[in-house]
Design an enzyme around this catalytic site. Structure first.
Site, PDB file in Angstrom:
ATOM      1  CG  HIS A 291      35.596  29.183  28.488  1.00  0.00           C
ATOM      2  ND1 HIS A 291      35.966  28.261  27.196  1.00  0.00           N
ATOM      3  CD2 HIS A 291      34.886  30.194  27.903  1.00  0.00           C
ATOM      4  CE1 HIS A 291      35.215  28.811  26.264  1.00  0.00           C
ATOM      5  NE2 HIS A 291      34.779  30.121  26.666  1.00  0.00           N
TER       6      HIS A 291
ATOM      7  CG  HIS B 161      34.184  38.426  24.138  1.00  0.00           C
ATOM      8  ND1 HIS B 161      35.248  37.389  23.883  1.00  0.00           N
ATOM      9  CD2 HIS B 161      33.200  37.622  24.493  1.00  0.00           C
ATOM     10  CE1 HIS B 161      34.895  36.112  24.213  1.00  0.00           C
ATOM     11  NE2 HIS B 161      33.606  36.224  24.660  1.00  0.00           N
TER      12      HIS B 161
END
Length: 320
Positions: free
Chosen positions: A251, A278
């Protein structure tokens, strides 16, 4: 007159032209943080327009291009802000778009966040496959990495290196009894088939203690074991367990693929990362784009010379 190009069924041939979807399609899901229904629509886009978001709940809202320079918040997801308008949690959808090789797409969403669906990219993949694809009359553009660029914060790092193809390598480091140390590194040699079969269904994950804390602040109200792997102090709480032994790190690669697509083009390069997230992914893209000596934009005359395999999609089914 808007020119979309001539449509061909993607199952009939592989092309190195740009592509958009053939027909508009819509779905309703749940906002991860709001817990409220969110309407999502996909619409074809003309050549060279890229991926664009639009808020359908705001009259006359400013379209938001999918650009790394518009990421203003990376707390637990990648969130775009432009002209005072926000669209959050875009990474899973962008991963599906990148994985299927879609170049031009308008995404209309009725809230400030993309619906979480099942916590992976698979539902978006299924929706895009259902819409079908349109080959457009313009060459597909790639960004080729020509110089290694690395970003580092504390012990976390991410880099893109020159490579004739697209490869993603990721290592996580969780000291937790439910996250097997033997399955904290993964590699993906990118192709459409590898993306769909090995990556698209890997779900996001979270620790129960963090989810409870977020809910006290009116966040993660839509989060559940239907859209995430939930872990307590020692166990995975989902009855069905994991979809892959290394689903956690898969993931993270899925997230990275979506974050990297904010560079604006499919990438030719090797992505390596250790404990990246991120914020670091976004920093890497910005660093690459800050110097034109780091990259070049290239096209290919046919699928034979292109080092990335955008395979025909007939015969591939996706659950979700």
């Amino acid at each position: 007159m808007i020119h979309y190009g001539n449509c061909n069924k993607i199952c009939e041939k592989t092309v190195m032209n740009q592509r958009t979807i053939k027909t508009a399609i819509a779905v309703t899901g749940t906002g991860l943080h709001s817990g409220q229904p969110v309407d999502l629509e996909f619409h074809p886009q003309p050549i060279d327009t890229g991926i664009v978001f639009e808020r359908s709940d705001i009259t006359g809202s400013t379209p938001i291009p999918a650009s790394a320079f518009l990421v203003q918040d990376t707390m637990m997801s990648s969130n775009l802000v432009f002209g005072g308008t926000r669209v959050g949690t875009v990474e899973h959808l962008l991963s599906a778009i990148a994985g299927l090789g879609v170049d031009n797409l308008l995404i209309r969403v009725s809230a400030s966040e993309i619906p979480i669906m099942d916590g992976s990219a698979a539902p978006f993949v299924g929706l895009l496959l259902q819409a079908g694809f349109c080959e457009q009359d313009a060459s597909k553009k790639f960004i080729r990495i020509v110089r290694t660029v690395r970003v580092k914060v504390d012990d976390k790092w991410a880099e893109l290196r020159p490579y004739n193809g697209f490869e993603l390598n990721f290592e996580i480091d969780f000291d937790h009894p439910a996250i097997d140390k033997n399955f904290q590194h993964a590699q993906l040699q990118f192709s459409t088939q590898n993306f769909i079969e090995r990556l698209s269904s890997a779900r996001t994950f979270g620790f129960l203690r963090d989810i409870e804390a977020m809910r006290q602040n009116n966040l993660a109200l839509g989060g559940s074991m239907d859209n995430a792997i939930v872990i307590d102090e020692s166990n995975i709480l989902n009855e069905e367990g994991l979809r892959f032994n290394d689903e956690f790190v898969r993931h993270k690669i899925l997230d990275a693929l979506g974050d990297l697509y904010l560079i604006g083009y499919p990438i030719l390069g090797r992505f390596n990362a250790y404990k990246s997230g991120h914020a670091l992914n976004n920093l890497l893209v910005r660093e690459i784009l800050s110097d034109h000596n780091n990259f070049e934009i290239v096209t290919f005359d046919d699928n034979v010379t292109c080092p990335i395999e955008y395979l025909p999609l007939n015969g591939i089914t996706v659950e979700g």
